[in-house]
Design an enzyme around this catalytic site. Structure first.
Site, PDB file in Angstrom:
ATOM      1  CG  HIS A 240      -2.089  -0.914   1.072  1.00  0.00           C
ATOM      2  ND1 HIS A 240      -3.344  -0.606   1.517  1.00  0.00           N
ATOM      3  CD2 HIS A 240      -2.199  -2.123   0.484  1.00  0.00           C
ATOM      4  CE1 HIS A 240      -4.177  -1.592   1.219  1.00  0.00           C
ATOM      5  NE2 HIS A 240      -3.499  -2.529   0.603  1.00  0.00           N
TER       6      HIS A 240
ATOM      7  CE1 TYR B 273      -5.489   3.808   8.650  1.00  0.00           C
ATOM      8  CE2 TYR B 273      -6.197   3.599  10.932  1.00  0.00           C
ATOM      9  CZ  TYR B 273      -5.376   3.216   9.891  1.00  0.00           C
ATOM     10  OH  TYR B 273      -4.427   2.237  10.107  1.00  0.00           O
TER      11      TYR B 273
ATOM     12  N   PRO C 278      -4.980   0.190  18.575  1.00  0.00           N
ATOM     13  CG  PRO C 278      -6.817  -1.068  17.860  1.00  0.00           C
ATOM     14  CD  PRO C 278      -6.231  -0.409  19.068  1.00  0.00           C
TER      15      PRO C 278
ATOM     16  CE  LYS D  71       3.588   3.078  13.649  1.00  0.00           C
ATOM     17  NZ  LYS D  71       3.818   2.552  12.320  1.00  0.00           N
TER      18      LYS D  71
ATOM     19  CE1 TYR E 255      -1.535   3.730   9.617  1.00  0.00           C
ATOM     20  CE2 TYR E 255      -0.212   2.657   7.925  1.00  0.00           C
ATOM     21  CZ  TYR E 255      -1.361   2.719   8.686  1.00  0.00           C
ATOM     22  OH  TYR E 255      -2.334   1.757   8.524  1.00  0.00           O
TER      23      TYR E 255
END
Ligand code: RFL
Ligand code: PHB
Length: 387
Positions: free
Chosen positions: A72, A195, A286, A290, A382
């Site tokens: 991704h 998200y 979550p 991580k 991220y």
């Protein structure tokens, strides 16, 4: 029995450490309290940082990852009916890989089987002893004693190793929300993960393959899964993830569960001959993806440090806890930041204070998606801090 390193717990941390030690020619045993089927059945995490992928590649543990992993290039952040893409490749030159923890554990275990590693399941009453001495050992309920040089607690949050450290404390916080997660037999409706902050609560769209979607909804920690029939789950996912001109495809739900959210960091990851890795030493909510990656980072560091120690250099091992915790606190900060930015704070009783909070989260998302500097800061964290 005698071995060099006794690893307690056959989650991703314990199984991966076994492979690192095996490559370094260090003997080990892995003791797991649950059955093999139970360990293989746990679903959990889905995103690997580039550094985690690199470690698996270096160890030659990448064949299944190459077959199933989905590269991704970024994520979507969604709020107020807008969906904004953050392109990690453009921002920081890195990618992440969507690869289920379940698939990783299956592959690590299959490779241990192939190598003939000593991995034991359904071992009851494992207990560490003599960690202050030069001769530690582990006992089990059926009377076995395993003498070793080092004990590694890879036994998760509820394990026995952290409590065996004299005077260990922790810093922690709970969150007033939980995640309801589902697996559904339907092709993902998105290329990158979404998200979303929505007035009715956070929602997320992830995936496990080109045929299986993984989706999450913010719920109250007190809610029971029985209150969430499949129709209600899809209705809320449609509401919270919906944007004009986009369709969320529905499918048969094959798994659903509710997980509470917590941040937790132990005061130390070592005592004498005992070392903690992964969830045994720290937990993150979550939202930043991580937990699994932190377990991999710990294990890579500890594996290298143990190898150096057997090679005659003590110093990396003496710095293990301090180095791992320094990285972990940055990860804690990022996970808490992502979590608070994206969840609805229903626990705030006063309506005006609650509305203020929500509007400032929208402002934060506007800034985060609108400023290239802010986008790059999110992308850098991220996609993963250096190991
Ligand atoms: P685990 O996986 O908990 O494994 C610990 C193992 O130790 C065993 N054990 C014992 N064995 C012997 N004797 C005892 N006394 C023992 N006590 C316990 C347990 O049975 C178990 O097999 O810890 P480990 O290896 O440190 O791995 C940590 C990860 O599992 C965890 O951090 C992640 O799953 C967290 N997480 C995520 N992490 C990510 O990096 N990316 C994600 O996208 C992500 N999503 C998630 C998540 C966790 C979730 N849940 C359910 C907690 C999504 C969810 C919903
Ligand atoms: C998942 O696919 O399970 C997943 C992905 C990203 C997260 C958490 C979970 O932040």
């Amino acid at each position: 029995m005698r071995t060099q390193v006794a690893i307690i717990g056959a989650g991703p941390a314990g199984l991966l450490l076994g492979h690192i030690l095996q490559r370094a020619g260090i003997g080990f045993v892995i003791l797991e309290q649950k059955s093999r089927e139970y360990v293989l059945g746990r679903i959990r995490a889905g995103v690997l940082e580039q550094g985690s992928v690199d470690i698996l590649r270096d160890l030659g543990l990448d064949s299944d990852l190459d077959a199933r992993g989905l590269t991704h290039h970024g994520i979507y952040l969604q709020y107020e009916g807008q969906r904004r893409h953050l392109d990690f490749v453009d921002l920081v030159g890195r990618t992440v890989t969507v690869y289920g923890q379940q698939a990783l554990v299956r592959h690590l275990l299959a490779e241990h089987d192939r190598l003939g590693s000593d991995v034991r399941f359904e071992v009851e009453g494992v207990a560490p002893h003599g960690i202050d001495s030069g001769a530690p050992y582990v006992t089990t309920a059926d009377g076995e004693r395993i003498d070793c040089d080092f004990i590694v607690g890879a036994d998760g949050y509820h394990g026995v190793c952290r409590p065996a450290i004299p005077g260990v404390t922790a810093l922690e916080r709970d969150y007033p929300y939980a995640w309801l997660g589902i697996l559904a037999d339907v092709a993902p409706s998105t290329d990158d993960l979404i998200y979303a902050l929505h007035p009715e609560g956070f929602a997320m769209h992830s995936m496990r393959s080109l045929e299986v979607s993984r989706l999450y909804l913010q719920v109250d920690p007190s809610e029971s899964i029985d209150e969430w029939p499949d129709d209600r789950i899809w209705e809320q996912l449609q509401t919270r993830l919906g944007v004009d001109g986009w369709t969320l495809h529905e499918g048969t739900i094959t798994e659903k569960s509710i997980t509470p959210m917590r941040s937790f960091v132990a005061s130390t990851l070592e005592h004498g001959r005992l070392f903690l890795v992964g969830d045994a030493g720290h937990i993150v909510p979550p939202t930043g993806a991580k937990g699994l990656n932190s377990a991999i980072a710990d294990v890579a560091l500890l594996g290298r440090s143990l190898a150096a120690r057997y090679g005659g250099d003590d110093s990396p091992l003496t710095r293990y806890s301090a180095s791992a915790l320094a990285r972990q606190w940055k990860v804690q900060q990022f996970s808490q930041w992502m979590t608070e930015m994206l969840h609805v704070h229903r626990e705030i009783a006063d309506e005006s204070t609650r509305a203020f909070r929500y509007r400032s989260q929208v402002g934060q998302l506007e800034y985060t998606t609108g400023s290239r500097h802010a986008q790059a800061a999110l992308a850098e964290q991220y996609a993963g801090l250096p190991f």
